[in-house]
Design an enzyme around this catalytic site. Structure first.
Site, mmCIF file in Angstrom:
data_model
loop_
_atom_site.group_PDB
_atom_site.id
_atom_site.type_symbol
_atom_site.label_atom_id
_atom_site.label_comp_id
_atom_site.label_asym_id
_atom_site.label_seq_id
_atom_site.Cartn_x
_atom_site.Cartn_y
_atom_site.Cartn_z
ATOM 1 N N SER A 141 0.858 -1.195 0.000
ATOM 2 C CA SER A 141 0.000 0.000 0.000
ATOM 3 C C SER A 141 0.883 1.230 0.000
ATOM 4 C CB SER A 141 -0.875 0.027 1.253
ATOM 5 O OG SER A 141 -1.470 1.316 1.399
ATOM 6 N N TYR A 154 -1.777 -1.793 10.175
ATOM 7 C CA TYR A 154 -1.836 -2.136 8.748
ATOM 8 C C TYR A 154 -0.550 -1.702 8.047
ATOM 9 C CZ TYR A 154 -3.721 -1.475 3.926
ATOM 10 O OH TYR A 154 -3.942 -1.492 2.568
HETATM 11 P P1 NAD Z 1 -11.557 -5.568 -0.005
HETATM 12 O O1 NAD Z 1 -11.844 -5.413 1.451
HETATM 13 O O2 NAD Z 1 -12.527 -4.997 -0.984
HETATM 14 O O3 NAD Z 1 -11.366 -7.127 -0.325
HETATM 15 C C1 NAD Z 1 -10.505 -7.903 0.447
HETATM 16 C C2 NAD Z 1 -10.819 -9.364 0.215
HETATM 17 O O4 NAD Z 1 -9.912 -10.125 1.034
HETATM 18 C C3 NAD Z 1 -12.241 -9.759 0.640
HETATM 19 O O5 NAD Z 1 -12.873 -10.500 -0.383
HETATM 20 C C4 NAD Z 1 -12.020 -10.580 1.900
HETATM 21 O O6 NAD Z 1 -12.991 -11.607 2.087
HETATM 22 C C5 NAD Z 1 -10.640 -11.172 1.642
HETATM 23 N N1 NAD Z 1 -9.987 -11.605 2.873
HETATM 24 C C6 NAD Z 1 -9.926 -10.943 4.063
HETATM 25 N N2 NAD Z 1 -9.314 -11.687 4.984
HETATM 26 C C7 NAD Z 1 -8.969 -12.856 4.384
HETATM 27 C C8 NAD Z 1 -8.328 -14.045 4.833
HETATM 28 N N3 NAD Z 1 -7.945 -14.194 6.112
HETATM 29 N N4 NAD Z 1 -8.124 -15.050 3.940
HETATM 30 C C9 NAD Z 1 -8.549 -14.920 2.655
HETATM 31 N N5 NAD Z 1 -9.179 -13.828 2.186
HETATM 32 C C10 NAD Z 1 -9.390 -12.816 3.039
HETATM 33 O O7 NAD Z 1 -10.081 -5.012 -0.193
HETATM 34 P P2 NAD Z 1 -9.407 -4.138 -1.367
HETATM 35 O O8 NAD Z 1 -9.626 -2.709 -1.029
HETATM 36 O O9 NAD Z 1 -9.763 -4.659 -2.694
HETATM 37 O O10 NAD Z 1 -7.858 -4.430 -1.050
HETATM 38 C C11 NAD Z 1 -7.135 -5.454 -1.695
HETATM 39 C C12 NAD Z 1 -5.662 -5.294 -1.403
HETATM 40 O O11 NAD Z 1 -5.224 -4.000 -1.796
HETATM 41 C C13 NAD Z 1 -5.300 -5.405 0.086
HETATM 42 O O12 NAD Z 1 -4.035 -6.027 0.205
HETATM 43 C C14 NAD Z 1 -5.207 -3.972 0.530
HETATM 44 O O13 NAD Z 1 -4.370 -3.807 1.664
HETATM 45 C C15 NAD Z 1 -4.612 -3.351 -0.709
HETATM 46 N N6 NAD Z 1 -4.830 -1.905 -0.817
HETATM 47 C C16 NAD Z 1 -6.086 -1.407 -0.955
HETATM 48 C C17 NAD Z 1 -6.251 -0.034 -1.079
HETATM 49 C C18 NAD Z 1 -7.597 0.592 -1.273
HETATM 50 O O14 NAD Z 1 -7.700 1.813 -1.146
HETATM 51 N N7 NAD Z 1 -8.632 -0.179 -1.625
HETATM 52 C C19 NAD Z 1 -5.140 0.807 -1.055
HETATM 53 C C20 NAD Z 1 -3.876 0.250 -0.927
HETATM 54 C C21 NAD Z 1 -3.739 -1.115 -0.793
HETATM 55 C C1 4PL Z 2 -3.880 6.543 1.011
HETATM 56 O O1 4PL Z 2 -4.068 1.054 1.761
HETATM 57 O O2 4PL Z 2 -3.114 3.806 0.910
HETATM 58 C C2 4PL Z 2 -6.789 4.766 2.400
HETATM 59 C C3 4PL Z 2 -7.097 2.245 2.768
HETATM 60 N N1 4PL Z 2 -5.964 5.741 1.959
HETATM 61 O O3 4PL Z 2 -6.144 1.195 2.524
HETATM 62 C C4 4PL Z 2 -5.024 1.729 2.019
HETATM 63 C C5 4PL Z 2 -4.744 5.423 1.481
HETATM 64 C C6 4PL Z 2 -6.391 3.449 2.352
HETATM 65 C C7 4PL Z 2 -4.300 4.119 1.415
HETATM 66 C C8 4PL Z 2 -5.170 3.151 1.891
#
Ligand code: NAD
Ligand code: 4PL
Length: 248
Positions: A141, A154
């Site tokens: 992230s 996180y």
């Molecule tokens: P999301 O919450 O929409 O989806 C996450 C998925 O992971 C869900 O389907 C959930 O059931 C699954 N999950 C949770 N715990 C689990 C476990 N123990 N085993 C298997 N599956 C599990 O999340 P997202 O926003 O699509 O994020 C996806 C990735 O991107 C993550 O690694 C998150 O940290 C990263 N990320 C997201 C953002 C953002 O703004 N959305 C920003 C930076 C990084």
């Molecule tokens: C800038 O990884 O990188 C919200 C939520 N804002 O999960 C993230 C920022 C979120 C981020 C993230």
């Protein structure tokens, strides 16, 4: 990339039932991979897996549970005969003020966001080493670079993911396996749209070079490239994919 560059490859995407993981699963499948969608939400994983067609499928797994990860490994190789690509995308994305996080909550986040990456890499790399080829992409992230508020545990876990990516690249380089990370910025995933992070879009956009919301489909093509054979000389690196929010 338009060609079916991943034809004949088996890819596992954790957390692929929704959000960024589902977009990655779709893009890998569109490039010819047989995708296994692995998620705590089994019915969601099966729905996305079936939607992808071909030999793709979904299964339920808790990435923080060693026995379940071992079971996943057995099922993937039994059903597809191989395991070439792993995308560690599953994570808990909390929004909790620092002093409201007790040790139990800290451990809950570490168990999925860091321990889960270790367990999946441990299983996948054994299979990849047998065939002398592999691509691992860990989803980190940009909050790791920015120190974004309300996500201290996180961010600590994601820092661990970036560090582990660098170390594992060293360990696996001689086996034809690359290990890289992709760091999304705030992205309109299902999880974010349904929670408190959605209130940050306007502020985060004001910091980005490109003034619009990041979408899951903005992240997926970078992951697909790193999963391709053409990315053979790239390993141990972390790529920000965030519309120019963090200039790293
Ligand atoms: P999301 O919450 O929409 O989806 C996450 C998925 O992971 C869900 O389907 C959930 O059931 C699954 N999950 C949770 N715990 C689990 C476990 N123990 N085993 C298997 N599956 C599990 O999340 P997202 O926003 O699509 O994020 C996806 C990735 O991107 C993550 O690694 C998150 O940290 C990263 N990320 C997201 C953002 C953002 O703004 N959305 C920003 C930076 C990084
Ligand atoms: C800038 O990884 O990188 C919200 C939520 N804002 O999960 C993230 C920022 C979120 C981020 C993230």
């Amino acid at each position: 990339m338009e060609r079916k560059v991943l034809e004949g490859r088996t890819a596992v995407v954790t957390g692929g039932a929704q959000g960024i993981g589902a977009a990655i699963a779709r893009d890998l499948a569109a490039h010819g991979a047989t995708v296994v969608v692995a998620d705590l939400n089994r019915s969601g994983a099966e729905r996305v897996g079936n939607e992808l067609g071909g030999d793709c499928f979904g299964l339920g797994v808790d990435v923080g549970d060693e026995a379940q990860v071992a079971g996943l490994c057995t099922e993937v190789t039994a059903r597809t005969g191989r395991w070439d690509i792993l995308v560690n995308n599953a994570a808990i994305v909390p929004f909790t003020s620092w002093d409201a996080v007790d040790f139990r909550e800290w451990r809950r986040i570490m168990r999925v966001n860091l321990d889960g990456v270790f367990l999946m890499c441990r299983s996948a790399s054994d299979e990849m080493r047998k065939r002398g080829y592999g691509r691992i992409v860990n989803i980190a992230s940009n909050a790791f670079f920015a120190g974004t508020p309300n996500m201290a545990a996180y961010i600590a876990a994601k820092g661990g993911v970036v560090g582990f990516t660098r170390a594992l690249a060293t360990e696996l380089g001689t086996f034809g396996i690359t290990v890289n990370a992709v760091s999304p910025g705030l992205t309109a995933s299902d999880g974010v749209l349904g929670g408190p992070h959605a209130a940050s879009f306007d502020f985060v956009q004001s910091l980005q070079a490109i003034k619009r919301r990041g979408e899951p489909e903005d992240i997926a093509p970078v992951v697909t490239f790193l999963c391709s054979e053409e990315a053979r000389w790239v390993t141990g690196s972390t790529f920000n994919v965030d519309g120019g929010h963090v200039r790293h």
